[in-house]
Design an enzyme around this catalytic site. Structure first.
Site, PDB file in Angstrom:
ATOM      1  CE1 TYR A  27      35.745  34.933  48.816  1.00 44.44           C
ATOM      2  CE2 TYR A  27      34.889  36.340  47.096  1.00 44.44           C
ATOM      3  CZ  TYR A  27      35.898  35.547  47.600  1.00 44.44           C
ATOM      4  OH  TYR A  27      37.052  35.385  46.898  1.00 44.44           O
ATOM      5  CE  LYS A  28      32.741  42.315  54.471  1.00 48.72           C
ATOM      6  NZ  LYS A  28      32.901  43.058  55.721  1.00 48.72           N
ATOM      7  CB  ILE A  29      38.648  40.241  47.644  1.00 44.10           C
ATOM      8  CG1 ILE A  29      38.249  39.051  46.806  1.00 44.10           C
ATOM      9  CG2 ILE A  29      40.088  40.602  47.362  1.00 44.10           C
ATOM     10  CD1 ILE A  29      38.578  39.157  45.356  1.00 44.10           C
TER      11      ILE A  29
END
Length: 610
Positions: A27-29
């Protein structure tokens, strides 16, 4: 082909800048932050305060200008817009909404926008605002609708959308229920699309009643600590800047992991960096013809055939027992992996066990993530409360991300702290202090020197006690970085000279001397010999020849007449050094017109060769 696309994905397209990984997983923003300033342009905003204090409109423009400059420095890819409502003139796409003036579209901040915000400040800015936008009827619903259109026109991926309303009127429509209903509806639509609406209410005579209208407009509190921010109006520029920066500042976690308190008992926490070293931005390579940034690509080729290698064809090796062991990338990753990312509670220790020298790197801050796991905030708060009451810290094993080596951390409880304006200056949570391993602690062998007497030590203690002050890291700015950005700002804004900066790290000699009084002189008398002046430069030592300590002069090198004539006859005068040639000229009484080697040789040949 699947491996190829997975390895070189998105290289041929313009990739959005990733602001940071959020967890040990995938998960990355990504995306950009966006901020819209929605400023009330009514006549009440232009009324000056008491004793010549700036008007609410002037304070707002100073804050807008400050945010523009900080965005350019820290995150220039973010999008910012400036919209006025309650204006006489109208300027928006197709002029659909009356009394709404879009001064700046939602776009990246630049030098031109900073200059535009500067032009609206002060007395001249007041005149310009009256001439250009004016003050007219107010419809906050139309203004919110216009802002919604600004967001919908953006095709980029936005990770965070925020709208700030600056006003000093708690009832903008004067009791018009239809306009109030329209504003509430549009605010609800904005919040459903992920826009966070904040109220930056300013001081007005009689006070500002948030519950009268804006309670249904603003977004719910992200944190209970922000309750004071939405109740008390601002009457000073510093307070307004603090509130805007507190809302606008990115609060992104370095990682989100589970804190395991026992078998089957987990709490999700976010790991935050509270302080980061400020550095000059790195250089950006530009294409010399178009002045556009250059993107670099890396490819691996076979050294013998020159063919392009696929990621699956690249191996890693290590020599063990004189044998080269070849490993796949997955095997290397599995070797590096100790455990899944997370925090595992080992036990509790009294605070006395934590020493100052255990702090070997900047600490991190832990805060519960209720959105990731329900009940995390309640259990985290209970753990924090008990650790504070018992004055203990929690000892944990920490793996922040995948393939990171394990570290031991001490979770030190920290209670919440508010300032006079009910603005949170210190949040409640745990400070994670990374502990050293045994081999990190090494004995030192300090150099030996003269030992001070007890009288000298006591006198120095008095000096140190006089010079003590309360240290605050935010009170000292890096003068090199400040000067760097002042020069860039002057260059971008076409300023004649950059703004002067005060070097806050230079010692204040006058104040120090006033505090010390005669203590410095007394210490000098105790330590140094009589008539010692530390500011005077020592005179160069010169000893006579009789003392035997002077520097020995080089003996004169003399050449006999026969040797010199032999050199002239054989043409080997060039082998002699300049000092020898000079001494030979003096020996034969030859006057030379120059001091170069060839001039000396020519004079000797003319004298001895004839």
């Amino acid at each position: 082909m699947a491996d190829w696309n997975a390895y070189y994905r998105n290289e041929d397209e313009e990739e959005e800048q990733e602001e940071g990984e959020q967890s040990g997983g995938d998960y990355k923003i990504t995306g950009r932050d966006s901020l819209v300033f929605l400023v009330d342009a009514s006549k009440e905003m232009f009324i000056k305060g008491e004793d010549g204090a700036p008007s609410n409109f002037d304070m707002t423009m100073q804050v807008v200008r400050s945010v523009y400059t900080s965005k350019i420095i820290s995150s220039h890819r973010d999008l910012v817009a400036l919209v006025f409502y309650g204006t006489e003139q109208s300027k928006n796409p197709n002029n659909t909404f009356k009394h709404v003036y879009v001064y700046h579209d939602l776009d990246e901040p630049g030098a031109k926008r900073v200059q535009d915000a500067d032009a609206l400040r002060g007395g001249k800015g007041h005149k310009l605002a009256v001439e250009k936008i004016g003050s007219g009827e107010t419809s906050l619903g139309d203004a919110l609708w216009c802002c919604a259109n600004l967001y919908s026109d953006i095709k980029l991926r936005l990770s965070h959308k925020r709208l700030m309303i600056f006003t000093c009127r708690d009832d903008p429509h004067g009791g018009d229920s239809a306009k109030d209903r329209q504003a509430r509806t549009k605010a609800s639509d904005l919040k459903e699309t992920g826009v966070v609406i904040d109220l930056m209410h300013l001081m007005k005579p009689g006070g500002f009643d948030v519950s009268l209208f804006y309670r249904d407009i603003v977004s719910p509190l992200e944190d209970e600590s922000e309750l004071g921010l939405q109740l008390d109006p601002c009457n000073k520029l510093d307070d307004l800047q603090k509130r805007v920066m507190a809302k606008e500042q990115k609060k992104r976690a370095l990682a989100r992991v589970n804190l395991c308190l026992g078998e089957g008992l987990n709490v999700t926490v976010g790991i935050y960096a509270t302080a980061v070293t400020a550095r000059k931005p790195g250089p950006i390579r530009l294409y010399r013809e178009t002045n556009e940034p250059v993107r670099s690509k890396t490819r691996t080729f076979h050294t013998q055939t020159g063919s392009l290698l696929l990621p699956s064809e690249i191996k890693k090796s290590q020599v063990y027992g004189k044998r080269q062991i070849v490993m796949e990338r997955d095997e290397v990753d599995s070797i590096k992996k100790f455990d899944d990312p997370g925090l595992v509670l080992i036990g509790f220790k009294p605070m006395e066990k934590l020493k100052l020298h255990h702090h070997i790197r900047p600490s991190v801050f832990l805060y519960p993530e209720e959105g990731e796991m329900k009940g995390s905030a309640c259990l985290f708060s209970a753990l924090l409360k008990k650790c504070s009451e018992k004055n203990v810290f929690a000892l944990c094993r920490c793996i922040a991300r995948r393939n990171y080596p394990p570290r031991f951390v001490a979770l030190v409880p920290q209670s919440e702290k508010l300032d006079e304006g009910n603005v949170q200056t210190r949040p409640a949570g745990f400070n994670g202090i990374y502990l050293p391993f045994a081999d990190d602690l090494r004995p030192l062998d300090p150099p030996s020197g003269p030992v001070a007497s007890q009288t000298q030590v006591d006198k120095m203690k008095e000096i140190v006690s006089k010079l003590r002050f309360k240290y605050r890291s935010e009170a000292f700015e890096n003068p090199v970085i400040q000067k760097h950005y002042r020069n860039l700002e002057a260059l971008a804004l076409d300023m004649v000279d950059p703004e002067d900066i005060e070097d806050l790290i230079m010692p204040k000699a006058d104040q120090m001397n006033a505090r010390l009084g005669c203590l410095a002189d007394e210490f000098t008398e105790l330590v140094y010999p009589a008539n010692y002046n530390p500011e005077s430069k020592p005179a160069p030592k010169r000893k006579t020849a009789d003392s035997g300590g002077g520097a020995e002069k080089k003996p004169k090198v003399e050449v006999t007449d026969d040797e010199l004539k032999a050199h002239v006859k054989n043409g080997t005068l060039g082998k002699l050094t300049v000092p020898v040639l000079k001494e030979a000229c003096k020996q034969f009484g030859i006057r030379t017109t120059g001091t170069k080697k060839q001039d000396l040789i020519d004079a000797l040949i003319a004298q001895l060769g004839s």
